[in-house]
Scaffold this motif. Structure first.
Motif, PDB file in Angstrom:
ATOM      1  N   ARG A   1      97.354  18.617  30.865  1.00  0.00           N
ATOM      2  CA  ARG A   1      99.167  18.847  30.658  1.00  0.00           C
ATOM      3  C   ARG A   1      99.534  17.569  31.582  1.00  0.00           C
ATOM      4  NH1 ARG A   1      97.975  24.534  32.620  1.00  0.00           N
ATOM      5  NH2 ARG A   1      96.155  24.531  31.691  1.00  0.00           N
ATOM      6  N   SER A   2      99.332  17.564  32.740  1.00  0.00           N
ATOM      7  CA  SER A   2      99.736  16.608  33.971  1.00  0.00           C
ATOM      8  C   SER A   2      99.859  15.596  33.988  1.00  0.00           C
ATOM      9  CB  SER A   2     100.711  17.154  34.997  1.00  0.00           C
ATOM     10  OG  SER A   2      99.007  17.457  35.518  1.00  0.00           O
ATOM     11  N   LYS A   3      98.012  15.261  33.401  1.00  0.00           N
ATOM     12  CA  LYS A   3      97.286  13.434  34.021  1.00  0.00           C
ATOM     13  C   LYS A   3      97.145  13.254  32.935  1.00  0.00           C
ATOM     14  CE  LYS A   3      94.636  15.656  37.846  1.00  0.00           C
ATOM     15  NZ  LYS A   3      93.667  16.207  38.522  1.00  0.00           N
ATOM     16  N   ALA A   4      96.953  11.867  32.069  1.00  0.00           N
ATOM     17  CA  ALA A   4      97.474  10.830  31.132  1.00  0.00           C
ATOM     18  C   ALA A   4      95.947  10.160  31.315  1.00  0.00           C
ATOM     19  CB  ALA A   4      98.315   9.343  31.280  1.00  0.00           C
ATOM     20  N   GLY A   5      95.326  10.373  29.528  1.00  0.00           N
ATOM     21  CA  GLY A   5      94.122   9.646  29.985  1.00  0.00           C
ATOM     22  C   GLY A   5      92.676  10.338  30.115  1.00  0.00           C
ATOM     23  N   VAL A   6      93.210  11.864  29.912  1.00  0.00           N
ATOM     24  CA  VAL A   6      91.866  12.629  30.486  1.00  0.00           C
ATOM     25  C   VAL A   6      91.969  14.199  29.689  1.00  0.00           C
ATOM     26  CG1 VAL A   6      91.830  11.937  32.949  1.00  0.00           C
ATOM     27  CG2 VAL A   6      93.149  13.844  32.620  1.00  0.00           C
ATOM     28  N   VAL A   7      91.159  15.106  29.623  1.00  0.00           N
ATOM     29  CA  VAL A   7      91.795  15.776  28.905  1.00  0.00           C
ATOM     30  C   VAL A   7      91.149  17.301  30.131  1.00  0.00           C
ATOM     31  CG1 VAL A   7      91.065  15.674  26.616  1.00  0.00           C
ATOM     32  CG2 VAL A   7      89.218  16.403  28.083  1.00  0.00           C
ATOM     33  N   GLU A   8      91.574  18.717  29.588  1.00  0.00           N
ATOM     34  CA  GLU A   8      91.270  19.283  30.139  1.00  0.00           C
ATOM     35  C   GLU A   8      89.796  20.114  29.424  1.00  0.00           C
ATOM     36  OE1 GLU A   8      94.920  22.443  30.308  1.00  0.00           O
ATOM     37  OE2 GLU A   8      95.598  21.309  31.149  1.00  0.00           O
ATOM     38  N   LYS A   9      88.824  19.259  30.124  1.00  0.00           N
ATOM     39  CA  LYS A   9      87.453  19.749  30.134  1.00  0.00           C
ATOM     40  C   LYS A   9      86.705  20.041  31.502  1.00  0.00           C
ATOM     41  CE  LYS A   9      83.224  18.439  28.464  1.00  0.00           C
ATOM     42  NZ  LYS A   9      82.277  16.847  27.602  1.00  0.00           N
ATOM     43  N   TRP A  10      85.730  20.974  31.473  1.00  0.00           N
ATOM     44  CA  TRP A  10      84.884  20.531  32.748  1.00  0.00           C
ATOM     45  C   TRP A  10      83.585  21.392  32.173  1.00  0.00           C
ATOM     46  CZ3 TRP A  10      82.049  25.813  32.329  1.00  0.00           C
ATOM     47  CH2 TRP A  10      83.199  26.901  31.828  1.00  0.00           C
ATOM     48  N   ASP A  11      82.696  20.630  33.202  1.00  0.00           N
ATOM     49  CA  ASP A  11      81.232  21.070  33.233  1.00  0.00           C
ATOM     50  C   ASP A  11      80.832  21.747  33.941  1.00  0.00           C
ATOM     51  OD1 ASP A  11      81.080  19.851  30.566  1.00  0.00           O
ATOM     52  OD2 ASP A  11      79.822  17.815  31.190  1.00  0.00           O
ATOM     53  N   LEU A  12      79.891  22.476  34.027  1.00  0.00           N
ATOM     54  CA  LEU A  12      79.409  23.095  35.605  1.00  0.00           C
ATOM     55  C   LEU A  12      77.881  22.600  35.362  1.00  0.00           C
ATOM     56  CD1 LEU A  12      79.554  25.503  37.473  1.00  0.00           C
ATOM     57  CD2 LEU A  12      78.303  27.165  35.708  1.00  0.00           C
ATOM     58  N   TYR A  13      77.877  22.575  36.671  1.00  0.00           N
ATOM     59  CA  TYR A  13      76.540  21.853  37.588  1.00  0.00           C
ATOM     60  C   TYR A  13      76.281  22.378  38.357  1.00  0.00           C
ATOM     61  CZ  TYR A  13      77.065  17.298  34.364  1.00  0.00           C
ATOM     62  OH  TYR A  13      77.274  16.468  33.585  1.00  0.00           O
ATOM     63  N   ILE A  14      74.499  22.853  38.136  1.00  0.00           N
ATOM     64  CA  ILE A  14      74.033  23.797  39.487  1.00  0.00           C
ATOM     65  C   ILE A  14      72.644  22.902  39.716  1.00  0.00           C
ATOM     66  CG2 ILE A  14      72.754  26.392  39.649  1.00  0.00           C
ATOM     67  CD1 ILE A  14      74.944  27.505  37.681  1.00  0.00           C
ATOM     68  N   ARG A  15      71.847  22.215  40.779  1.00  0.00           N
ATOM     69  CA  ARG A  15      71.041  22.448  41.118  1.00  0.00           C
ATOM     70  C   ARG A  15      70.872  21.044  39.915  1.00  0.00           C
ATOM     71  NH1 ARG A  15      66.075  25.125  39.914  1.00  0.00           N
ATOM     72  NH2 ARG A  15      65.020  24.668  41.432  1.00  0.00           N
ATOM     73  N   GLY A  16      71.680  20.319  39.778  1.00  0.00           N
ATOM     74  CA  GLY A  16      71.666  18.884  39.349  1.00  0.00           C
ATOM     75  C   GLY A  16      70.946  18.848  37.910  1.00  0.00           C
ATOM     76  N   TYR A  17      72.066  19.603  37.033  1.00  0.00           N
ATOM     77  CA  TYR A  17      71.966  19.743  35.924  1.00  0.00           C
ATOM     78  C   TYR A  17      73.088  20.249  35.169  1.00  0.00           C
ATOM     79  CZ  TYR A  17      69.585  24.097  36.041  1.00  0.00           C
ATOM     80  OH  TYR A  17      68.424  25.259  35.680  1.00  0.00           O
ATOM     81  N   GLU A  18      74.007  19.886  34.041  1.00  0.00           N
ATOM     82  CA  GLU A  18      74.411  20.856  33.542  1.00  0.00           C
ATOM     83  C   GLU A  18      73.711  22.433  32.974  1.00  0.00           C
ATOM     84  OE1 GLU A  18      77.132  20.374  29.165  1.00  0.00           O
ATOM     85  OE2 GLU A  18      76.113  18.426  29.996  1.00  0.00           O
ATOM     86  N   GLN A  19      75.021  23.120  33.024  1.00  0.00           N
ATOM     87  CA  GLN A  19      75.044  24.344  32.406  1.00  0.00           C
ATOM     88  C   GLN A  19      75.842  25.549  31.432  1.00  0.00           C
ATOM     89  OE1 GLN A  19      72.595  27.652  34.697  1.00  0.00           O
ATOM     90  NE2 GLN A  19      73.219  27.839  32.799  1.00  0.00           N
ATOM     91  N   ALA A  20      76.706  24.355  31.679  1.00  0.00           N
ATOM     92  CA  ALA A  20      78.026  25.158  30.552  1.00  0.00           C
ATOM     93  C   ALA A  20      78.958  24.272  31.138  1.00  0.00           C
ATOM     94  CB  ALA A  20      78.428  26.618  31.399  1.00  0.00           C
ATOM     95  N   THR A  21      79.691  24.213  29.652  1.00  0.00           N
ATOM     96  CA  THR A  21      81.319  23.154  29.604  1.00  0.00           C
ATOM     97  C   THR A  21      81.949  23.988  28.842  1.00  0.00           C
ATOM     98  OG1 THR A  21      81.581  21.507  28.024  1.00  0.00           O
ATOM     99  CG2 THR A  21      80.836  22.597  27.248  1.00  0.00           C
ATOM    100  N   GLY A  22      83.119  23.989  29.240  1.00  0.00           N
ATOM    101  CA  GLY A  22      84.514  24.985  28.794  1.00  0.00           C
ATOM    102  C   GLY A  22      85.659  23.680  28.804  1.00  0.00           C
ATOM    103  N   TYR A  23      86.439  24.434  27.845  1.00  0.00           N
ATOM    104  CA  TYR A  23      87.526  23.274  27.483  1.00  0.00           C
ATOM    105  C   TYR A  23      89.250  24.379  27.364  1.00  0.00           C
ATOM    106  CZ  TYR A  23      84.787  20.412  24.402  1.00  0.00           C
ATOM    107  OH  TYR A  23      83.216  20.001  23.933  1.00  0.00           O
ATOM    108  N   SER A  24      90.275  23.821  27.908  1.00  0.00           N
ATOM    109  CA  SER A  24      91.726  23.999  27.217  1.00  0.00           C
ATOM    110  C   SER A  24      92.132  23.204  25.821  1.00  0.00           C
ATOM    111  CB  SER A  24      92.637  23.549  28.207  1.00  0.00           C
ATOM    112  OG  SER A  24      93.282  24.282  29.187  1.00  0.00           O
ATOM    113  N   GLU A  25      91.470  24.408  24.512  1.00  0.00           N
ATOM    114  CA  GLU A  25      90.399  24.186  23.229  1.00  0.00           C
ATOM    115  C   GLU A  25      92.131  23.469  22.390  1.00  0.00           C
ATOM    116  OE1 GLU A  25      87.945  24.291  22.271  1.00  0.00           O
ATOM    117  OE2 GLU A  25      87.235  25.277  23.214  1.00  0.00           O
ATOM    118  N   LEU A  26      91.660  21.980  21.267  1.00  0.00           N
ATOM    119  CA  LEU A  26      92.992  21.576  21.123  1.00  0.00           C
ATOM    120  C   LEU A  26      93.427  22.266  19.572  1.00  0.00           C
ATOM    121  CD1 LEU A  26      94.366  18.834  20.503  1.00  0.00           C
ATOM    122  CD2 LEU A  26      92.565  18.186  19.402  1.00  0.00           C
ATOM    123  N   VAL A  27      94.735  23.015  19.716  1.00  0.00           N
ATOM    124  CA  VAL A  27      95.122  23.747  18.855  1.00  0.00           C
ATOM    125  C   VAL A  27      96.083  23.123  17.382  1.00  0.00           C
ATOM    126  CG1 VAL A  27      94.020  25.374  19.907  1.00  0.00           C
ATOM    127  CG2 VAL A  27      96.722  24.889  19.526  1.00  0.00           C
TER     128      VAL A  27
END
Length: 500
Positions: A404-430
């Motif tokens: 919503r305010s930063k150019a060139g990136v999307v509203e996405k996260w990856d959750l890392y626990i103990r060095g590996y990806e656990q989950a991913t989440g978005y503000s969905e493109l609608v």
């Protein structure tokens, strides 16, 4: 000695069977002659767990007068003259001692016990609940019957089974190893906890197709199959995302699914070609609210199963899942670790130079692919504590809303626990127009040889054109969640993993 994968009774092949199996097959024949080696039912009145719960603290050498009839697997036995002892184990791992004496069961039944039972057999016993002279809770047996004669001997229960054997023979692993049964129980309790949390947040559980005409919802190679009925190529799903979003379009504002995904890719300690996946979508949420939900799901699961957010792992270390989890920017954390500022405007040639300098081989046309690979090199391994990595490159996230305010990136996260990806989440493109443009870009990547690129899904775009509210969405591997809670590898968290 090699044991055949199938037990055969053909007389011509009997000489090839290992000696122990041949002996047990002979016992099976004697049991069938005298009655039954595999009865269809038994007059069971109690489980081993129930007897243990009813008599937790009896003193030494006590006769309760309580008569019970139960069944269990023989995991230890000692036959000495007029008195035989056996340890019977329930499927839960709970054990009780069975004592067979000449005066209680008679000479014939005692001799048949000695001659026809083996370690691993399922047996039915009926008698009085007592404690032995050593204080062990026991059944003083008055009658017994074979419940299921085993043909193959169990491995030595005092020896540690190797991981490969445990994975290939999980049914044996569950018999002989307490930890294997514990992990199954932990997984079941985790699933119950996840559903309770979703229910408290007013989410509805649904099921969506596993066979799909177009694979989508993630960047991965699919498994292909063919439908004879429809004479068409189908794909085992790589993600349920595009169907769950259809549900949101249809008015199911809070929806989740826990089911299987299939990706035709590598297998290692954190990846399996077939795995359990949780995905959830929340109308009028975004990547911040869905991150809050994800943290709650995991913390609730830890507390519901272990009574604490600090879980003890298989190697003896601890994994602290408590508190508020930090959120760090992918670009900012990469810049700090690499010692050079990297932004969405950094030319790809500069990223290639940095990759070469740290000996990372990347052959890809996308700027974002370099950023993500470099981030994994410089930052990922250091994320031991739960951390949300936010704001990803736009060109590697085709289903995600622009920031919503930063150019060139999307509203996405990856959750890392103990060095590996656990989950991913978005503000969905609608926005269906932007989503179509993103799909077209994916089609071009596929034409250029990218095997993980998505296909253009006209039915999904048609659904979006009916209007999907602003939403947050997340996906989390159930098997990896078990890894975070136990410290085990992915093959140990799956009851029956695919093996070569």
């Amino acid at each position: 000695m090699r044991v055949s994968d199938e037990i055969v009774s053909n007389e011509n092949e009997e000489q090839d069977l290992p000696e122990q199996i041949a002996v047990r097959l002979a016992k099976r024949e004697r049991l069938l002659e005298k009655g039954e080696a595999y009865p269809v039912s038994l007059p069971i009145t109690h489980t081993i767990d129930q007897v243990r719960a009813e008599f937790p603290d009896l003193e030494i050498d006590v006769a309760t007068g309580k008569k019970v009839a139960l069944a269990g697997r023989i995991v230890f036995q000692r036959n000495t003259g007029k008195l035989c002892f056996a340890t019977l184990q329930a499927g839960t791992g709970t054990r009780i001692q069975a004592m067979l004496s000449l005066d209680k069961v008679g000479e014939t039944a005692l001799e048949e016990w000695k001659e026809l039972t083996d370690l691993g057999d399922h047996v039915f016993v009926a008698g009085e609940v007592i404690t032995s002279k050593r204080g062990e809770l026991s059944i003083l047996v008055e009658e017994w019957q074979m419940a299921a004669k085993t043909i193959r001997p169990l491995p030595n229960m005092h020896n540690e089974l190797g991981e490969e054997y445990r994975v290939r023979h999980r049914y044996v692993d569950l018999i002989v190893r307490d930890r294997a049964r514990e992990v199954v129980q932990i997984r079941s309790k985790v699933m119950q906890s996840l559903r309770r949390t979703f229910d408290a947040e007013n989410f509805i559980e649904v099921e969506t197709p596993m066979l799909q005409t177009i694979h989508g919802g993630a960047s991965a190679r699919p498994f292909k199959t063919h439908s004879n009925a429809f004479d068409t190529e189908l794909f085992l799903r790589i993600a349920p995302e595009l169907f769950l979003k259809r549900a949101v379009v249809g008015g199911i504002d809070r929806v989740f699914e826990i089911n299987r995904n299939f990706r035709n890719e590598g297998a290692d300690r954190t990846h399996s070609p077939e795995f359990a996946m949780l995905e959830a979508y929340q109308a009028y949420g975004d990547y911040n609210s869905i991150a809050d939900l994800t943290q709650k799901l995991i913390q609730n699961a830890a507390f519901d199963v272990f009574g604490t957010h600090v879980v003890k792992l298989d190697d003896g270390t601890e994994n602290d899942l408590g508190g508020e989890w930090p959120r760090i920017s992918m670009y900012e954390s990469l810049s700090a670790a690499a010692g050079v500022e990297i932004t969405p405007e950094t030319p790809i040639i500069e990223l290639k130079k940095l990759a070469a300098a740290v000996e990372i081989e990347i052959e890809h046309p996308l700027h974002g692919k370099y950023v993500e690979e470099l981030w994994e090199h410089f930052v990922k391994s250091g994320l031991e504590k739960p951390t949300f990595v936010i704001d990803f490159p736009v060109d590697t996230s085709p289903l995600t809303r622009d920031h919503r305010s930063k150019a060139g990136v999307v509203e996405k996260w990856d959750l890392y626990i103990r060095g590996y990806e656990q989950a991913t989440g978005y503000s969905e493109l609608v926005d269906p127009v932007v989503q179509r443009a993103r799909f077209v870009e994916q089609v071009q990547l596929a034409a250029a040889g990218d095997p993980e690129a998505m296909k253009l899904d006209e039915e999904f775009l048609k659904a979006l054109e009916f209007g999907m509210p602003p939403s947050g969405g997340m996906g989390m591997g159930i098997d990896r969640l078990l890894m975070s809670l136990t410290g085990l590898g992915i093959r140990e968290t799956i009851m029956f993993p695919l093996v070569k």
